[in-house]
Design an enzyme around this catalytic site. Structure first.
Site, mmCIF file in Angstrom:
data_model
loop_
_atom_site.group_PDB
_atom_site.id
_atom_site.type_symbol
_atom_site.label_atom_id
_atom_site.label_comp_id
_atom_site.label_asym_id
_atom_site.label_seq_id
_atom_site.Cartn_x
_atom_site.Cartn_y
_atom_site.Cartn_z
ATOM 1 N N GLU A 51 5.840 6.471 -7.402
ATOM 2 C CA GLU A 51 6.276 5.091 -7.538
ATOM 3 C C GLU A 51 5.737 4.585 -8.877
ATOM 4 O O GLU A 51 4.542 4.705 -9.150
ATOM 5 C CB GLU A 51 5.702 4.235 -6.395
ATOM 6 C CG GLU A 51 6.209 2.823 -6.485
ATOM 7 C CD GLU A 51 5.700 1.913 -5.371
ATOM 8 O OE1 GLU A 51 5.013 2.389 -4.451
ATOM 9 O OE2 GLU A 51 6.007 0.714 -5.461
ATOM 10 N N ARG A 294 -4.141 15.374 0.865
ATOM 11 C CA ARG A 294 -4.376 14.712 -0.424
ATOM 12 C C ARG A 294 -5.576 15.336 -1.112
ATOM 13 O O ARG A 294 -6.493 15.818 -0.449
ATOM 14 C CB ARG A 294 -4.711 13.236 -0.202
ATOM 15 C CG ARG A 294 -3.563 12.385 0.193
ATOM 16 C CD ARG A 294 -4.045 10.960 0.402
ATOM 17 N NE ARG A 294 -4.057 10.202 -0.831
ATOM 18 C CZ ARG A 294 -2.993 9.565 -1.312
ATOM 19 N NH1 ARG A 294 -1.860 9.594 -0.668
ATOM 20 N NH2 ARG A 294 -3.074 8.887 -2.432
ATOM 21 N N LYS A 304 -4.249 4.048 -6.825
ATOM 22 C CA LYS A 304 -3.741 3.254 -7.941
ATOM 23 C C LYS A 304 -4.236 1.812 -7.848
ATOM 24 O O LYS A 304 -4.525 1.192 -8.858
ATOM 25 C CB LYS A 304 -2.210 3.279 -7.932
ATOM 26 C CG LYS A 304 -1.638 4.511 -8.568
ATOM 27 C CD LYS A 304 -0.124 4.409 -8.655
ATOM 28 C CE LYS A 304 0.516 5.411 -7.736
ATOM 29 N NZ LYS A 304 1.955 5.314 -7.605
#
Ligand code: ATP
Ligand code: MG
Length: 591
Positions: A51, A294, A304
């Site tokens: 994104e 992850r 982020k």
């Protein structure tokens, strides 16, 4: 606003693996291999779907290496898809940086796409769901939706708008799209099962109203698709065979499959007509989502949102601060693409989430630079050393190997004269026990130049040693009989007259604690554990062959660590070097 249509078309080139690619066999590659052997797919297609709401970080490097790596290893394709369905947070600056980062890591995409390229298709798909009776326009407010949703232990309740007729739904949805309603006034929801044990299946929203300008489509749309709907259909549109994502999406997989199956793009070419008009002719397919763990390292934060806060609150010098775990940051720090790929290989792919030790990351960089970085000499805390038995005008060029284990790296000339800079810590007037370097009356080897004995020191007005005065043993020069005479220590140096003054930025870990996200203590957050010593700037000297470096060139400064010429600030006449990593793990000793 919109990007040129050419960039949407696929190229024929397959995704290519970097030259250092080893053979890998994790559970995902096993699945892919089996699927291919069973003839399920003509070719493997993957995608990396960030994104564009921030800069990529080290965690994304794992996803990039996996998505592009799998495609390359099995002779397939990987797309770079900007998952831009949340317009309020997205920015073209991030889109550019993401492309730069993927290229830097050594990968190239089959096609560059934006989820927003498919907005027309999503819209047609939503109408299709309405006509099938699989979606409805709901007038509940966000708060009411939450109330109706139920909890983990209690089922939810059906929305009072759930049984609207198809015609009314189509009309309302058309008016949502026309911009007639205010933000949040209505949603389009999937009609699945309010009693499902999986909350994601309790009539999730597919579209929301948001009168916000979009970084790619401008003000063309007042409604935006929700993540699960857009993501699953984007995969289907592109013919993705294996949709690899992190474990937090495991619970979303049933919804992912529901969207793919109900819309069934592979059998509804009419829904893809808007794309064919743009030159996109991918073979729509039924993708399979597979989750992996992850990547997380201690002594770092890797979200982020948290990285954004560090930038916005001025706690670091921007997204590309060399202490940041962003790819732009660690690149500036001196991490190499091959070190990151090596790290990803060492970590492997599994379904086990864990907090890995940062020494794995630093170790991969050390191993990569140890093998590839040329050696140079630099002095970062200079003390003057005068050789009293050489004339002031003495000047010679000594040949030094660029790499001790790689003859092909060749040699370079290093200027030697009667006045040198050495590290202040390599001299002790009152040596502690076991001190092996220079002291008054003692001998030390000057790397590659000969053996000196310190006769006396000169002090400044404050009583601090300002100069050490030495004699050079003429029999100990390179190539002479006495060159191999045993002395306890060897120190590095640069010639004062020939070395170039340099700014040296000594970076260290950004946080002082291993798990800044979850440090047990009252009311503190990760921001309370910033390492105040994480950046120290000093003035030193580097040999001429280091000053000549191109930006981003890495060296081992002998005995000091690995350093890189700063990507932005370095100039041969005003060198700036960043410490990438020390020679050894000094934190392990502290612990
Ligand atoms: P963050 O939580 O840091 O904001 P994100 O998951 O929201 O990250 P996206 O841009 O959505 O970031 O991620 C793009 C892809 O990268 C996704 O497929 C995601 O699963 C993967 N990814 C993100 N973070 C990691 C990580 N730490 N380790 C491995 N893969 C990751
Ligand atoms: Mg995300």
């Amino acid at each position: 606003m919109s990007h040129p249509a050419e960039s949407l078309a696929s190229t024929d080139s397959q995704t290519v693996a970097p030259a250092d690619t080893p053979v890998r066999n994790d559970f995902i590659r096993q699945i892919v291999r089996e699927d291919l052997a069973a003839g399920k797919h003509a070719a493997v297609r993957t995608r990396f779907p960030p994104e564009p709401n921030g800069y990529l970080h080290i965690g994304h490097a794992k996803a990039i290496c996996l998505d592009f790596g799998v495609a390359a290893e099995f002779g397939g394709w990987c797309n770079l898809r900007l998952d831009d369905t949340n317009p309020a947070k997205e920015d073209p600056e991030y889109v550019r940086a993401i492309q730069d980062d993927v290229h830097w890591l050594g990968f190239d995409w089959h096609a560059l796409r934006h989820a927003s390229d498919y907005f027309e298709v999503f819209h047609l798909a939503a109408e299709q769901l309405i006509r099938q009776g699989d979606a409805f326009v709901c007038d509940l407010t966000a708060e009411q939706v939450r109330e109706y949703r139920g909890t983990l232990t209690e089922p939810g309740r059906n929305s009072p708008w759930r049984d609207r007729g198809v015609e009314e739904n189509l009309d309302l949805f058309r008016r949502m799209r026309a911009g007639e309603f205010a933000d949040g006034a209505r949603t389009l929801r999937a009609k699945i099962d309010m009693a499902s044990g999986n909350i994601n299946l309790r009539d999730p929203a597919l579209y929301r109203i948001k009168h916000v300008e979009h970084q790619n489509t401008g003000d063309a749309w007042p409604i935006y698709p929700m993540y699960d709907f857009a993501h699953s259909l984007s995969d289907a549109v592109e013919g993705i065979t294996h949709s690899l994502c992190t474990l937090e999406f495991e619970d979303h997989r049933p919804l992912y499959d529901w969207c793919v199956d109900k819309v069934d793009l592979a059998h509804r070419p009419e829904l893809l007509a808007p794309l064919r008009a743009k030159g996109i002719t991918d073979p729509a397919a039924k993708p399979r989502q597979i989750e992996f763990s992850r990547l997380n390292f201690n002594f770092l934060v890797m979200s982020k949102r948290k990285l954004m806060a560090l930038v916005q609150e001025g706690l670091v010098d921007g997204w590309d601060d060399p202490r940041m775990p962003t790819l732009q940051g660690i690149r500036r720090r001196g991490y190499t693409p091959s070190a990151l790929r090596l790290m990803v290989d060492r970590v492997g792919i599994s379904k086990q989430n864990s907090l890995l030790d940062i020494s794995i990351l630093e170790g991969a960089l050390r191993d990569d630079l140890d093998a590839h970085a040329p050696r140079r000499m630099a002095v970062i805390d200079p003390l003057k050393l005068t050789i009293t038995n050489l004339p002031d005008a003495h000047e010679e060029q000594l040949a030094f190997a660029n790499h001790p284990k790689d003859e092909a790296a060749g040699t370079r000339e290093v200027a030697f004269s009667n006045t040198l800079w050495i590290e202040r810590e390599d001299f002790e007037e009152v040596p502690p026990k076991g001190f092996k370097r220079l002291t008054v009356g003692g001998d030390v080897r000057l790397r590659g130049a000969g053996i000196v004995r310190c006769d006396e020191v000169v002090k400044d007005a404050d009583g601090r040693v300002a100069e050490v005065r030495c004699t050079l043993d003429p029999e100990s020069r390179p190539g002479m009989e006495g060159a191999n005479r045993k002395v306890k220590g060897t120190i590095h140096w640069v010639s004062a007259r020939h070395a170039v003054p340099a700014e040296i930025r000594l970076y260290d870990r950004l946080f002082t604690v291993a798990d800044p996200d979850n440090e047990e203590s009252s009311g503190k957050t990760y921001k309370d554990y910033l390492n105040s010593e994480s950046r120290r700037v000093v003035r030193g000297y580097v040999e001429a062959a280091a000053a000549q470096a191109a930006p981003e060139q890495s060296f081992q400064f002998e005995r000091l660590g690995y350093f890189v010429a700063d990507r932005y600030d370095h100039r041969p006449d005003a060198p700036v070097f960043n410490r990438s990593v020390s020679l050894r793990d000094t934190w392990a000793q502290k612990a």
